[in-house]
Scaffold this active site. Structure first.
Site, short mmCIF file in Angstrom:
data_model
loop_
_atom_site.label_atom_id
_atom_site.label_comp_id
_atom_site.label_asym_id
_atom_site.label_seq_id
_atom_site.Cartn_x
_atom_site.Cartn_y
_atom_site.Cartn_z
CG MET A 238 22.60 65.65 70.00
SD MET A 238 24.12 66.38 70.65
CE MET A 238 24.86 65.17 71.66
N PRO A 239 19.45 64.08 68.11
CG PRO A 239 17.20 64.18 67.60
CD PRO A 239 18.20 64.60 68.62
CE1 TYR A 240 25.42 66.01 61.67
CE2 TYR A 240 25.13 63.81 60.76
CZ TYR A 240 25.68 65.07 60.69
OH TYR A 240 26.49 65.40 59.63
CG PHE B 205 23.22 69.12 66.22
CD1 PHE B 205 23.95 70.28 66.33
CD2 PHE B 205 22.94 68.39 67.37
CE1 PHE B 205 24.41 70.71 67.57
CE2 PHE B 205 23.40 68.81 68.61
CZ PHE B 205 24.14 69.97 68.71
#
Length: 68
Positions: free
Chosen positions: A1-3, A41
């Site tokens: 889940m990249p931010y 995100f």
């Protein structure tokens, strides 16, 4: 889940600019790392030029001198 957190000075960044940053950053992470867009995100933070320093002075001062 990249931010991804993008900080820019608050100097005329339009809603269209932000849309493009979000879209293209998401696309890059999908292409390079295989990350699904639904779990990527991107946050864009606009920082006042009084709160951003470069070369020992605020960006506000630099911009004023450039316009000078």
């Amino acid at each position: 889940m990249p931010y991804v957190h993008i900080r820019v000075t608050d100097e005329g960044v339009s809603a269209e600019h932000k849309r493009q940053l979000i879209e293209q950053t998401t696309h890059m992470l999908q292409q390079v790392l295989g990350k699904p867009p639904a779990s990527t995100f991107v946050v864009i933070e606009e920082v006042p030029t009084d709160n951003w320093g470069v070369g020992g002075e605020t960006v506000t001062a630099v911009r004023a001198r450039e316009r000078g």
